[in-house]
Motif scaffolding. Structure first.
Motif, PDB file in Angstrom:
ATOM      1  N   PHE A  89       0.817  -1.212   0.000  1.00  0.00           N
ATOM      2  CA  PHE A  89       0.000   0.000   0.000  1.00  0.00           C
ATOM      3  C   PHE A  89       0.854   1.267   0.000  1.00  0.00           C
ATOM      4  CE2 PHE A  89      -3.957  -2.057   2.150  1.00  0.00           C
ATOM      5  CZ  PHE A  89      -4.355  -2.534   0.918  1.00  0.00           C
ATOM      6  N   LEU A  90       2.165   1.108   0.192  1.00  0.00           N
ATOM      7  CA  LEU A  90       3.061   2.267   0.132  1.00  0.00           C
ATOM      8  C   LEU A  90       3.180   2.824  -1.287  1.00  0.00           C
ATOM      9  CD1 LEU A  90       6.001   1.119   2.439  1.00  0.00           C
ATOM     10  CD2 LEU A  90       4.475   3.053   2.846  1.00  0.00           C
ATOM     11  N   ASN A  91       2.666   2.111  -2.283  1.00  0.00           N
ATOM     12  CA  ASN A  91       2.847   2.518  -3.678  1.00  0.00           C
ATOM     13  C   ASN A  91       2.464   3.978  -3.942  1.00  0.00           C
ATOM     14  OD1 ASN A  91       3.938   0.114  -4.588  1.00  0.00           O
ATOM     15  ND2 ASN A  91       1.955  -0.765  -5.081  1.00  0.00           N
ATOM     16  N   LEU A 133       8.833  13.122 -12.746  1.00  0.00           N
ATOM     17  CA  LEU A 133       7.820  13.822 -13.533  1.00  0.00           C
ATOM     18  C   LEU A 133       7.870  15.331 -13.366  1.00  0.00           C
ATOM     19  CD1 LEU A 133       4.783  11.431 -12.922  1.00  0.00           C
ATOM     20  CD2 LEU A 133       6.264  11.514 -14.923  1.00  0.00           C
ATOM     21  N   GLY A 134       8.765  15.819 -12.537  1.00  0.00           N
ATOM     22  CA  GLY A 134       8.866  17.256 -12.331  1.00  0.00           C
ATOM     23  C   GLY A 134       7.665  17.854 -11.623  1.00  0.00           C
ATOM     24  N   GLU A 135       6.980  17.068 -10.816  1.00  0.00           N
ATOM     25  CA  GLU A 135       5.795  17.547 -10.119  1.00  0.00           C
ATOM     26  C   GLU A 135       6.170  18.259  -8.821  1.00  0.00           C
ATOM     27  OE1 GLU A 135       3.128  14.304  -9.577  1.00  0.00           O
ATOM     28  OE2 GLU A 135       2.716  14.089 -11.719  1.00  0.00           O
ATOM     29  N   LYS A 136       5.284  19.145  -8.400  1.00  0.00           N
ATOM     30  CA  LYS A 136       5.473  19.853  -7.141  1.00  0.00           C
ATOM     31  C   LYS A 136       4.610  19.192  -6.063  1.00  0.00           C
ATOM     32  CE  LYS A 136       6.395  24.286  -9.420  1.00  0.00           C
ATOM     33  NZ  LYS A 136       5.941  25.685  -9.588  1.00  0.00           N
ATOM     34  N   VAL A 137       5.196  18.955  -4.928  1.00  0.00           N
ATOM     35  CA  VAL A 137       4.485  18.307  -3.818  1.00  0.00           C
ATOM     36  C   VAL A 137       4.288  19.333  -2.705  1.00  0.00           C
ATOM     37  CG1 VAL A 137       4.551  16.456  -2.109  1.00  0.00           C
ATOM     38  CG2 VAL A 137       5.437  16.063  -4.416  1.00  0.00           C
ATOM     39  N   SER A 138       3.039  19.544  -2.321  1.00  0.00           N
ATOM     40  CA  SER A 138       2.728  20.536  -1.293  1.00  0.00           C
ATOM     41  C   SER A 138       3.098  20.017   0.088  1.00  0.00           C
ATOM     42  CB  SER A 138       1.241  20.874  -1.335  1.00  0.00           C
ATOM     43  OG  SER A 138       0.468  19.729  -1.000  1.00  0.00           O
ATOM     44  N   ALA A 139       3.121  20.949   1.049  1.00  0.00           N
ATOM     45  CA  ALA A 139       3.450  20.575   2.433  1.00  0.00           C
ATOM     46  C   ALA A 139       2.421  19.594   2.989  1.00  0.00           C
ATOM     47  CB  ALA A 139       3.519  21.831   3.293  1.00  0.00           C
ATOM     48  N   SER A 140       1.162  19.768   2.618  1.00  0.00           N
ATOM     49  CA  SER A 140       0.127  18.868   3.133  1.00  0.00           C
ATOM     50  C   SER A 140       0.319  17.453   2.613  1.00  0.00           C
ATOM     51  CB  SER A 140      -1.266  19.392   2.735  1.00  0.00           C
ATOM     52  OG  SER A 140      -1.385  19.497   1.329  1.00  0.00           O
ATOM     53  N   ARG A 141       0.761  17.319   1.360  1.00  0.00           N
ATOM     54  CA  ARG A 141       1.007  15.978   0.828  1.00  0.00           C
ATOM     55  C   ARG A 141       2.247  15.369   1.452  1.00  0.00           C
ATOM     56  NH1 ARG A 141       0.888  16.750  -5.451  1.00  0.00           N
ATOM     57  NH2 ARG A 141       1.461  14.549  -5.477  1.00  0.00           N
ATOM     58  N   TRP A 142       3.257  16.189   1.776  1.00  0.00           N
ATOM     59  CA  TRP A 142       4.414  15.670   2.503  1.00  0.00           C
ATOM     60  C   TRP A 142       3.998  15.136   3.862  1.00  0.00           C
ATOM     61  CZ3 TRP A 142       8.484  13.894   0.528  1.00  0.00           C
ATOM     62  CH2 TRP A 142       9.128  14.481  -0.549  1.00  0.00           C
ATOM     63  N   LEU A 143       2.994  15.776   4.466  1.00  0.00           N
ATOM     64  CA  LEU A 143       2.482  15.283   5.749  1.00  0.00           C
ATOM     65  C   LEU A 143       1.882  13.891   5.576  1.00  0.00           C
ATOM     66  CD1 LEU A 143       1.959  16.048   8.742  1.00  0.00           C
ATOM     67  CD2 LEU A 143      -0.288  16.897   8.018  1.00  0.00           C
ATOM     68  N   GLY A 144       1.143  13.695   4.476  1.00  0.00           N
ATOM     69  CA  GLY A 144       0.601  12.371   4.192  1.00  0.00           C
ATOM     70  C   GLY A 144       1.693  11.339   3.975  1.00  0.00           C
ATOM     71  N   VAL A 145       2.766  11.739   3.281  1.00  0.00           N
ATOM     72  CA  VAL A 145       3.901  10.844   3.064  1.00  0.00           C
ATOM     73  C   VAL A 145       4.527  10.436   4.396  1.00  0.00           C
ATOM     74  CG1 VAL A 145       6.261  10.716   2.159  1.00  0.00           C
ATOM     75  CG2 VAL A 145       4.425  11.676   0.744  1.00  0.00           C
ATOM     76  N   PHE A 146       4.688  11.406   5.307  1.00  0.00           N
ATOM     77  CA  PHE A 146       5.292  11.120   6.611  1.00  0.00           C
ATOM     78  C   PHE A 146       4.486  10.078   7.375  1.00  0.00           C
ATOM     79  CE2 PHE A 146       5.122  12.009  11.190  1.00  0.00           C
ATOM     80  CZ  PHE A 146       6.437  11.726  11.539  1.00  0.00           C
ATOM     81  N   PHE A 147       3.178  10.254   7.443  1.00  0.00           N
ATOM     82  CA  PHE A 147       2.358   9.310   8.197  1.00  0.00           C
ATOM     83  C   PHE A 147       2.276   7.953   7.501  1.00  0.00           C
ATOM     84  CE2 PHE A 147       0.771  13.170  10.328  1.00  0.00           C
ATOM     85  CZ  PHE A 147       0.854  12.737  11.642  1.00  0.00           C
ATOM     86  N   GLY A 148       2.375   7.956   6.166  1.00  0.00           N
ATOM     87  CA  GLY A 148       2.404   6.684   5.456  1.00  0.00           C
ATOM     88  C   GLY A 148       3.639   5.872   5.801  1.00  0.00           C
ATOM     89  N   PHE A 149       4.792   6.525   5.828  1.00  0.00           N
ATOM     90  CA  PHE A 149       6.019   5.827   6.195  1.00  0.00           C
ATOM     91  C   PHE A 149       6.022   5.431   7.671  1.00  0.00           C
ATOM     92  CE2 PHE A 149       7.932   7.880   2.344  1.00  0.00           C
ATOM     93  CZ  PHE A 149       8.203   6.691   1.684  1.00  0.00           C
ATOM     94  N   LEU A 150       5.382   6.239   8.499  1.00  0.00           N
ATOM     95  CA  LEU A 150       5.252   5.873   9.909  1.00  0.00           C
ATOM     96  C   LEU A 150       4.441   4.581  10.038  1.00  0.00           C
ATOM     97  CD1 LEU A 150       5.696   6.564  12.898  1.00  0.00           C
ATOM     98  CD2 LEU A 150       3.606   7.960  12.804  1.00  0.00           C
ATOM     99  N   GLY A 151       3.376   4.473   9.241  1.00  0.00           N
ATOM    100  CA  GLY A 151       2.586   3.245   9.242  1.00  0.00           C
ATOM    101  C   GLY A 151       3.403   2.047   8.811  1.00  0.00           C
TER     102      GLY A 151
END
Length: 295
Positions: free
Chosen positions: A104-106, A118-136
């Motif tokens: 599910f980490l995909n 892809l040269g995409e920009k990641v917002s701070a809120s999405r980085w927060l989601g990434v952090f909690f995903g890796f914590l899981g």
């Protein structure tokens, strides 16, 4: 204009069928790996999926066999074949539901990789989601336990599979102007080439029932990808994608019925964080202000 309700329902049902096929495939491979080699099981998954893909293409096979992005299709196939091999290696020693949870980490890994790929920009809120995903993921794997965490090398193989699968999804975005059946054909056929070259050195003659399961693995994989195409053609991704997490329920059920494995509280807690993070990131991507350009 909003799509008709029946199309949304059809898309959801296709996605649920997709997840059932993919978890059935995983369960079949886990069972076969108790008696057959990793190379042989991986070969069967792609070889028989190729037959399904050829049947699906039908009389349009010559046209569909031509890709606008042959090099990237080859790399996609290589990534998926490697993902399958590492996943198979991981589920040998890891419960099915735990392996599914780690995969599910995909979407979280795709978010991270999209910055450079892809040269995409990641917002701070999405980085927060990434952090909690890796914590899981840390809660599920528990690397602080002796012996490389709660599931040893199996968890490392699965983390590698999740990373490779994220790269596979990134490349899928780059070939989206190919027909979906073209991508299905390339993924199956090219994924069968390398295992076919080396499988004679790892061959053990299967029993009649094992032959049935080897064929079923390819059929389940091929049908799963076909159903996935239909799901996204029937309804928007925002409707059907969240139902991909239904695979955890199938994985927990199959794991319990076949191997008497039931996820522990740590796995459920980690899964809740990973799933919640994935859904949060997905919802943020839908908002116009967080729409990200692709190269």
């Amino acid at each position: 204009m909003q799509e008709p309700l029946e199309d949304r329902t059809r898309g959801i049902l296709w996605m649920l069928a997709t997840m059932f096929c993919f978890i059935s495939l995983d369960a079949i491979m886990k069972h076969l790996l108790e008696h057959l080699s990793l190379v042989q099981v991986t070969w069967a998954r792609f070889f028989f999926a190729t037959i399904v893909a050829i049947i699906a293409c039908g009389p349009w096979l010559p046209q569909l066999a031509i890709s606008r992005h042959p090099r990237q299709q080859f790399l996609r196939s290589l990534f998926l074949m490697s993902t399958t091999a590492l996943f198979n290696a991981g589920i040998r020693t890891t419960p099915l539901a735990t392996a599914t949870t780690i995969m599910f980490l995909n979407p979280i890994l795709v978010t991270v990789l999209s910055i450079t790929a892809l040269g995409e920009k990641v917002s701070a809120s999405r980085w927060l989601g990434v952090f909690f995903g890796f914590l899981g993921a840390l809660i599920v794997v528990r690397p602080w336990q002796e012996g490389f965490g709660a599931y040893g090398y199996g968890a490392l193989f699965l983390l590698g599979a999740a990373l490779l699968n994220a790269n596979y999804q990134i490349l899928t975005r780059r070939v989206r102007d190919d027909d979906p059946l073209t991508s299905l054909l390339y993924t199956a056929a090219m994924g069968a080439v390398v295992p076919s070259l080396i499988v004679p050195w790892f061959w053990a003659w299967p029993s009649a029932f094992e032959w049935l399961l080897l064929v079923a693995s390819g059929v389940a994989g091929g049908l799963g990808h076909m159903f996935l195409i239909r799901a996204f053609r029937s309804a928007p991704a925002s409707v059907v994608a969240p139902f991909s997490y239904s695979s955890l329920l199938w994985a927990a059920l199959f794991g319990y019925l076949i191997w008497d494995d039931w996820p522990d509280i740590w796995t459920w807690a980690g899964a809740a964080l990973i799933v919640g993070s994935g859904l949060y990131i997905f919802q943020r991507e839908r908002r116009p202000e967080t729409a990200v350009p692709s190269s």
